[in-house]
Design an enzyme around this catalytic site. Structure first.
Site, short mmCIF file in Angstrom:
data_model
loop_
_atom_site.label_atom_id
_atom_site.label_comp_id
_atom_site.label_asym_id
_atom_site.label_seq_id
_atom_site.Cartn_x
_atom_site.Cartn_y
_atom_site.Cartn_z
N GLY A 8 0.83 -1.21 0.00
CA GLY A 8 0.00 0.00 0.00
C GLY A 8 0.86 1.25 0.00
N ARG A 11 -0.07 5.52 -1.73
CA ARG A 11 -0.74 6.73 -1.20
C ARG A 11 -0.57 6.80 0.30
NH1 ARG A 11 -6.35 5.99 -1.71
NH2 ARG A 11 -6.18 3.83 -2.39
N ASP A 59 -2.24 -7.72 -5.42
CA ASP A 59 -3.28 -7.65 -4.40
C ASP A 59 -2.83 -8.53 -3.23
OD1 ASP A 59 -5.48 -8.03 -2.78
OD2 ASP A 59 -6.87 -8.45 -4.42
N VAL A 60 -2.54 -7.93 -2.10
CA VAL A 60 -1.98 -8.69 -0.97
C VAL A 60 -2.92 -9.80 -0.51
CG1 VAL A 60 -0.52 -6.81 -0.11
CG2 VAL A 60 -2.84 -7.08 0.81
N SER A 140 -4.08 -0.26 14.21
CA SER A 140 -4.93 0.91 14.42
C SER A 140 -5.39 0.98 15.87
CB SER A 140 -6.16 0.81 13.51
OG SER A 140 -7.10 1.80 13.84
N TYR A 153 -13.11 -4.12 10.90
CA TYR A 153 -11.79 -3.48 10.90
C TYR A 153 -11.09 -3.70 12.24
CZ TYR A 153 -8.51 0.47 10.07
OH TYR A 153 -7.39 1.26 9.90
N SER A 154 -11.81 -3.53 13.35
CA SER A 154 -11.23 -3.76 14.68
C SER A 154 -10.76 -5.21 14.80
CB SER A 154 -12.25 -3.49 15.79
OG SER A 154 -12.67 -2.15 15.78
N SER A 156 -9.87 -7.22 12.36
CA SER A 156 -8.69 -7.50 11.53
C SER A 156 -7.42 -6.94 12.17
CB SER A 156 -8.88 -6.94 10.12
OG SER A 156 -8.73 -5.53 10.09
N LYS A 157 -7.52 -5.73 12.72
CA LYS A 157 -6.32 -5.12 13.30
C LYS A 157 -5.97 -5.78 14.65
CE LYS A 157 -5.69 -1.90 10.09
NZ LYS A 157 -4.59 -2.01 9.13
P1 NAP Z 1 -5.15 4.93 2.02
O1 NAP Z 1 -4.71 6.34 1.82
O2 NAP Z 1 -6.56 4.56 1.70
O3 NAP Z 1 -4.16 4.00 1.16
C1 NAP Z 1 -4.37 2.63 1.13
C2 NAP Z 1 -3.22 1.96 0.40
O4 NAP Z 1 -3.41 0.53 0.47
C3 NAP Z 1 -3.13 2.32 -1.07
O5 NAP Z 1 -1.78 2.38 -1.42
C4 NAP Z 1 -3.82 1.14 -1.76
O6 NAP Z 1 -3.39 0.91 -3.09
C5 NAP Z 1 -3.36 0.01 -0.86
N1 NAP Z 1 -4.19 -1.18 -0.91
C6 NAP Z 1 -5.49 -1.32 -0.57
N2 NAP Z 1 -5.88 -2.59 -0.75
C7 NAP Z 1 -4.81 -3.28 -1.22
C8 NAP Z 1 -4.58 -4.60 -1.63
N3 NAP Z 1 -5.55 -5.53 -1.55
N4 NAP Z 1 -3.35 -4.95 -2.06
C9 NAP Z 1 -2.35 -4.04 -2.14
N5 NAP Z 1 -2.50 -2.76 -1.78
C10 NAP Z 1 -3.72 -2.38 -1.34
O7 NAP Z 1 -4.91 4.45 3.51
P2 NAP Z 1 -3.98 5.04 4.69
O8 NAP Z 1 -4.79 5.95 5.51
O9 NAP Z 1 -2.68 5.47 4.13
O10 NAP Z 1 -3.81 3.71 5.56
C11 NAP Z 1 -2.65 2.89 5.50
C12 NAP Z 1 -2.73 1.87 6.63
O11 NAP Z 1 -2.82 2.56 7.87
C13 NAP Z 1 -3.95 0.95 6.57
O12 NAP Z 1 -3.59 -0.34 6.99
C14 NAP Z 1 -4.91 1.58 7.56
O13 NAP Z 1 -5.79 0.62 8.09
C15 NAP Z 1 -3.93 2.08 8.60
N6 NAP Z 1 -4.46 3.16 9.45
C16 NAP Z 1 -4.79 4.36 8.90
C17 NAP Z 1 -5.28 5.36 9.75
C18 NAP Z 1 -5.66 6.71 9.25
O14 NAP Z 1 -6.17 7.51 10.05
N7 NAP Z 1 -5.43 7.05 7.99
C19 NAP Z 1 -5.45 5.10 11.10
C20 NAP Z 1 -5.10 3.86 11.62
C21 NAP Z 1 -4.59 2.90 10.77
P3 NAP Z 1 -4.07 1.68 -4.36
O15 NAP Z 1 -3.56 3.10 -4.31
O16 NAP Z 1 -3.60 0.95 -5.56
O17 NAP Z 1 -5.56 1.61 -4.15
#
Ligand code: NAP
Length: 242
Positions: A8, A11, A59-60, A140, A153-154, A156-157
């Site tokens: 991931g 982004r 796709d992971v 998370s 989500y809870s 899974s994490k």
């Molecule tokens: P995001 O901006 O939505 O980015 C998600 C990333 O995951 C993207 O690069 C996407 O790829 C990739 N992805 C999604 N499904 C995938 C798959 N099946 N195989 C490979 N890549 C995949 O999310 P984020 O906020 O940066 O979150 C990153 C991590 O932090 C996640 O695990 C999320 O649960 C965790 N997190 C985030 C927050 C928050 O507040 N943002 C808080 C707690 C935890 P594409 O660009 O190709 O779609």
């Protein structure tokens, strides 16, 4: 050359992690699922940070696709291994349990939990043989505390936190550390639809975090300096009670 795989990485937090690890000298393998243009931008930023990298889309959640991509990478890099993996790919499919559809349950679990297995298991043997490895799992606050509307989500994490603690004990003797990072609310596409104004009133720091702040923590855990930290879940949430 030390390679780090960031799932991931196209982004949000994954992009910031890729840049921070690049700054620390890792060569970055940027995984993503579909957004190639975003991944290209991450690669540009990695190069701007003084390192290099490559894109590795898969796709992971798909075991065959993941195995094929990692085998192809290994064949193209004889004698090299991936020393650091950041299991960061994740999605949210929020709903109250009473309305939650089977697909929303299983897709979130597959990406977080099967994704962790599919990506980490094939990389582990080389880390053990080389006696250096860093495994960092993006979990998370939701996986520690449980949040309503996020049972999937809870779950899974929370599962990934347990896996982190178990695996850490299996591999500690070989200088492979396994840790989890638990962000609260961080600016990214994933949180773009939330009511930031009202949520930030509940955060002691009074604001959402920045992806680069999470990335700095990951970079520390990925470094030699964090050799004696393993099996930990480190929160980064502006003081939200966990
Ligand atoms: P995001 O901006 O939505 O980015 C998600 C990333 O995951 C993207 O690069 C996407 O790829 C990739 N992805 C999604 N499904 C995938 C798959 N099946 N195989 C490979 N890549 C995949 O999310 P984020 O906020 O940066 O979150 C990153 C991590 O932090 C996640 O695990 C999320 O649960 C965790 N997190 C985030 C927050 C928050 O507040 N943002 C808080 C707690 C935890 P594409 O660009 O190709 O779609």
């Amino acid at each position: 050359m030390k390679y780090a795989l960031v799932t991931g990485g196209s982004r949000g937090i994954g992009r910031a992690v890729s840049v921070a690890l690049a700054r620390d000298g890792y060569t970055i393998i940027i995984n993503y699922r579909s957004r190639s243009e975003e991944a290209e931008e991450t690669l540009r930023l990695v190069r701007e940070a003084g390192s290099d990298g490559e894109l590795l889309p898969f796709d992971v959640a798909n075991r065959e696709q993941t195995a094929a991509a990692l085998e192809k990478w290994a064949a193209e890099h004889p004698g090299e291994y991936i020393a650091c993996v950041v299991n960061n790919a994740g999605i949210r499919k929020d709903n109250l349990m009473v309305f939650m559809q089977p697909e929303d349950w299983s897709s979130v679990l597959h990406i977080t939990l099967d994704g962790f297995y599919n990506v980490t298991q094939p990389l582990l043997q080389n880390m053990l043989v080389k006696k250096f490895g860093r495994i960092i799992n993006m979990v998370s606050l939701s996986g520690l505390k449980g949040l309503p509307g996020q049972t999937n989500y809870s779950c899974s994490k929370g599962g990934l936190i347990a896996a982190t603690k178990a695996l850490a004990q299996e591999v500690a003797r070989k200088n492979v550390t396994v840790n989890a990072v638990a962000p609260g609310f961080i600016h990214s596409d994933m949180t773009a639809d939330l009511d930031e104004a009202s949520i930030k009133k509940t955060i002691p720091a009074g604001r959402f975090g920045d992806a680069s702040e999470v990335a700095d923590l990951v970079a520390f855990l990925a470094s030699e300096r964090a050799s004696y930290i393993t099996g930990e879940v480190i929160s980064i949430n502006g003081g939200l009670y966990t």
